[in-house]
Design an enzyme around this catalytic site. Sequence first.
Site, short mmCIF file in Angstrom:
data_model
loop_
_atom_site.label_atom_id
_atom_site.label_comp_id
_atom_site.label_asym_id
_atom_site.label_seq_id
_atom_site.Cartn_x
_atom_site.Cartn_y
_atom_site.Cartn_z
N HIS A 44 -2.95 3.11 -4.52
CA HIS A 44 -2.32 2.59 -3.30
C HIS A 44 -0.89 2.11 -3.58
CE1 HIS A 44 -5.87 2.71 -0.62
NE2 HIS A 44 -6.56 2.48 -1.73
N GLU A 102 -10.24 2.72 -4.70
CA GLU A 102 -9.75 4.06 -4.38
C GLU A 102 -8.56 4.47 -5.24
OE1 GLU A 102 -10.92 4.09 0.33
OE2 GLU A 102 -9.04 3.14 -0.21
N ASP A 134 0.85 -1.19 0.00
CA ASP A 134 0.00 0.00 0.00
C ASP A 134 0.89 1.24 0.00
OD1 ASP A 134 -2.33 1.79 0.42
OD2 ASP A 134 -3.34 -0.08 0.95
#
Length: 543
Positions: free
Chosen positions: A271, A335, A201
């Site tokens: 990420h 995201e 991440d």
Amino acid sequence: MRKTIFLLLVIMPMIVTGQRADYKVIPLPASITMDTGNMFELKDGMSIGFKAGNAGVAQTAGFLRDYVEELTGLQLHVIPGGKHCPIELRLVKEKQEAGVADGIFNSRYTMDVGKHGVLIEAPTEEGLFRGVQTLRKSLPVVEKAEVVELPHVSISDEARFGYRGVHLDSSRHFWTVDVVKKYIDQLALHNCNQFHWHLTDDQGWRFEVKALPELAKEGSIREQTVIDRNTGLYDGTPYGGYYTQDELREVVRYAAERYINIIPEIDLPGHMQAALHVYPELGCTGGPYSVWQFWGVSEDVLCAGNPKTIDFLKTVLGELCDIFPSKLIHIGGDECPKVRWKNCAKCQSKATSLGLKDDGKHSIENQLQTWVNHEMESYLKSRGRDIIGWDEVLEGGLTDGGTVMSWRGIEGGIDAARQHHNVIMTPVDYCYIDYYQVKNNWNAPVAIGGYVPASKTYSFEPVPAELNEEEAKYILGPQVNLWCEYVAYPSHLFYMLLPRLDAISEVQWCKPERKDFEDFKQRLEHQKAVYDKLGVNYCRLIE
Ligand code: ACM
Ligand code: ZN
């Protein structure tokens, strides 16, 4: 003297009466028919037998011996090829019913206790292992029992869902191999069979890639970490850690012994700031980038227009496939902000060359992400694997053959099931165990926010009423997710996990008509004694 005799009369029965097993464990077996009037007495020196020649069954027998000693103090022997033993594990031939998903069939077992002892039978090694977990959890927790009384019983059990998952974030905070094994131990105790491992991440890259040695070495270390919830104050302390490939192979082996598959996740194309720190040329702006010291979602993502990005991802996923045998590989997809792509000449030129147009439903950039997903999917297919993505992968039009992890609610899952894509249900309101689990949280260990008590997790129904019978078959099962921005120590990790793992385990295992939260809470009392004995932390308040 009379006092002594009186005391003896009171104490004697406590010594000679055995400690008694209770089969109403978590998750609750599908069917328990008990005869409380008759007991089989389990004692020191008794044996566990099984047909010799199967390494998995031998391993499970060894586990059972250790569990019995750990919880009751009784010392049993394992006898390969042992006949008429007081405890016997037996593989039996049973035809798999057509149309029954593997994971469900594999969990099936029966356990019978009668005057000759305990017989656990299953058509698969995994079924035997699940049955052994039920026997384990049924045992009384005592220092040293003389005798353990096992009421005669006939148990017939199998899971409701073939996919029973638990997620762990090893990026935001790094968990050592020992802690990860303890985490897997808990999955085993709860009959879970899928460990979704979030390895990379923005805040840390934890996966060694041999062809890119600097990736984990440099991408795993953030110079410092923001204090609390993005206060703007920093701790000034470097933080890092990554798993070598040897360590990962060892964890895969450990999980497999417990009939748990590991689904590794490389979250892409967002990420990715930790990777961008090492390879800034893979970002749209060229950087420089730091391994992120902040919580949230970075706008700096991999440049979709740079061919090196696809090469990089194939190298990473290639080595991932070398280590993890899982059929499903998680490519994240959640995201991924599109601001950089909108302003990047390379990304826009790639979109043009692909002929992408805003069709009113899917933006150009969302379709560009779908193109990246397709590239990963076809590469993984060449390795015999299929992809899972978070429900954002639906936004650019869903990749063929992809499994959707529905996290922002159940709507993504409904959508995907209607398009005949497999679905794992993990909606934030029920399954995000990084949220608080107690209402008055002023002195609870810090959480990301929200309120997901065990009762809420317990109440989750993974198959939405909106789906017809055919569509409902695409719901593989539920999962809980444990993100670790605010979880940095093992005692906190297990506090977040337990007892919400107990709650989800009944959602995963039990038919809805078998569920009853009040009864569950009572059964949890014994489970807590098991946790105390194992030395794992858990939340004492059950709401
Ligand atoms: C997620 O929680 N971002 C999948
Ligand atoms: Zn770009």
